[in-house]
Scaffold this motif. Sequence first.
Motif, PDB file in Angstrom:
ATOM      1  N   LEU A  19      13.747   6.633 -21.611  1.00 14.41           N
ATOM      2  CA  LEU A  19      14.114   6.378 -23.001  1.00 14.41           C
ATOM      3  C   LEU A  19      13.401   7.403 -23.866  1.00 14.41           C
ATOM      4  O   LEU A  19      12.172   7.473 -23.883  1.00 14.41           O
ATOM      5  CB  LEU A  19      13.704   4.954 -23.424  1.00 14.41           C
ATOM      6  N   ARG A  20      14.183   8.198 -24.576  1.00 13.85           N
ATOM      7  CA  ARG A  20      13.630   9.267 -25.396  1.00 13.85           C
ATOM      8  C   ARG A  20      13.388   8.762 -26.818  1.00 13.85           C
ATOM      9  O   ARG A  20      13.830   7.667 -27.180  1.00 13.85           O
ATOM     10  CB  ARG A  20      14.600  10.456 -25.380  1.00 13.85           C
ATOM     11  N   ILE A  47      22.576   4.191 -22.953  1.00 18.33           N
ATOM     12  CA  ILE A  47      21.468   4.417 -23.881  1.00 18.33           C
ATOM     13  C   ILE A  47      22.026   5.010 -25.167  1.00 18.33           C
ATOM     14  O   ILE A  47      22.841   5.940 -25.130  1.00 18.33           O
ATOM     15  CB  ILE A  47      20.429   5.379 -23.262  1.00 18.33           C
ATOM     16  N   GLU A  78      15.648   6.189 -29.017  1.00 20.75           N
ATOM     17  CA  GLU A  78      16.675   5.604 -28.169  1.00 20.75           C
ATOM     18  C   GLU A  78      16.375   4.152 -27.811  1.00 20.75           C
ATOM     19  O   GLU A  78      15.214   3.736 -27.749  1.00 20.75           O
ATOM     20  CB  GLU A  78      16.822   6.408 -26.871  1.00 20.75           C
ATOM     21  N   LEU A  79      17.439   3.387 -27.531  1.00 21.85           N
ATOM     22  CA  LEU A  79      17.314   2.052 -26.983  1.00 21.85           C
ATOM     23  C   LEU A  79      18.433   1.832 -25.973  1.00 21.85           C
ATOM     24  O   LEU A  79      19.506   2.442 -26.074  1.00 21.85           O
ATOM     25  CB  LEU A  79      17.352   0.976 -28.069  1.00 21.85           C
ATOM     26  N   GLN A  80      18.155   0.998 -25.002  1.00 22.84           N
ATOM     27  CA  GLN A  80      19.178   0.647 -24.018  1.00 22.84           C
ATOM     28  C   GLN A  80      20.128  -0.353 -24.660  1.00 22.84           C
ATOM     29  O   GLN A  80      19.693  -1.366 -25.194  1.00 22.84           O
ATOM     30  CB  GLN A  80      18.537   0.039 -22.773  1.00 22.84           C
ATOM     31  N   GLY A 123      21.078   6.629 -28.977  1.00 22.18           N
ATOM     32  CA  GLY A 123      19.997   7.249 -29.739  1.00 22.18           C
ATOM     33  C   GLY A 123      20.523   8.133 -30.842  1.00 22.18           C
ATOM     34  O   GLY A 123      21.724   8.126 -31.159  1.00 22.18           O
ATOM     35  N   CYS A 172      13.912  -2.394 -18.864  1.00 22.42           N
ATOM     36  CA  CYS A 172      13.206  -1.381 -19.654  1.00 22.42           C
ATOM     37  C   CYS A 172      11.691  -1.411 -19.477  1.00 22.42           C
ATOM     38  O   CYS A 172      11.015  -0.442 -19.812  1.00 22.42           O
ATOM     39  CB  CYS A 172      13.547  -1.524 -21.137  1.00 22.42           C
TER      40      CYS A 172
END
Length: 295
Positions: free
Chosen positions: A160-161, A137, A164-166, A139, A116
């Motif tokens: 990553l919007r 991802i 959001e998180l991976q 979110g 990331c």
Amino acid sequence: MYDLKALYEAESVEHAVALLMEHPEAQIIAGGSDVLVQMREGKRAGKELVSIYGIDAMRGVSFEENGAIRIGSLTSFSHITKDPIIQKYINVLGEAVDMVGGPQIRNIGTIGGNTCNGVTSADSASTLHAWDAIVEITGPEGVRRIPIHDFYIKAGKVDLRPGELQTAIIIPKEAYEGYFGHYIKYAMRNAMDIATTGCSVNVKLSEDKKIILDARIAYGVAGPVPMRAPSAEAKIRGKETSRAAIKEFAQAVLEDINPRDSWRAAKDFREHIATVLAERALCESIRLAGGEVHE
């Protein structure tokens, strides 16, 4: 020591998403091996942080129903290296992340954080590109999965919007079944150094071990983001495991990579190293797959 506005601790993925939506300027912190250093340097001064370190559901390696390997984004480098699934099916990933920093970093650093941060030198990134990895991802609009190639937008920026998180990295079954790989990191020092160039190769051989059915090669520090070399992959596909074919493969990577001049290494030196590493990594991958390189 750390100029921090606020720290919020997420208890679940859903809670983390909610916190990120509630605090849109907040940044995610996992192991902290990158974030805390940057804060001490003043690069993230006065920031709000959302800690996801306590979300155990984002840890571990497992199989999905379709045979894909799922690696939780909070899985540490040390755990990846020692995991039996990794060792059996994609051991090269364990070898690659075992080259990250020192033992302390590998114990706390996570594969999610390593990807990331968007840097091209991340040891896991080129290897994951060579495995055709998929990034999961999560979110406010649910879960989406994208190829890791599309996850990297430009140097230091990933897809990553807001909110959001991976949450995981997925290795599809068709991407690892029958493949064997090798990763080589070239750095000025053997330990605790950033890669000058990193090269990861996977190969799949014919049943008689004489023909290269498929090969995938990916680099770190050969461009602004980790990248594949499709020209080289196309050139070696269907060829015999001969020294001449491997040398053609290695030279073909120059059609795709675009390293830069920096204080760490000159562009032409990186190009030379890229061809040498391609040849060596492919030869070792062939050996691991049970084949032999002949003249």
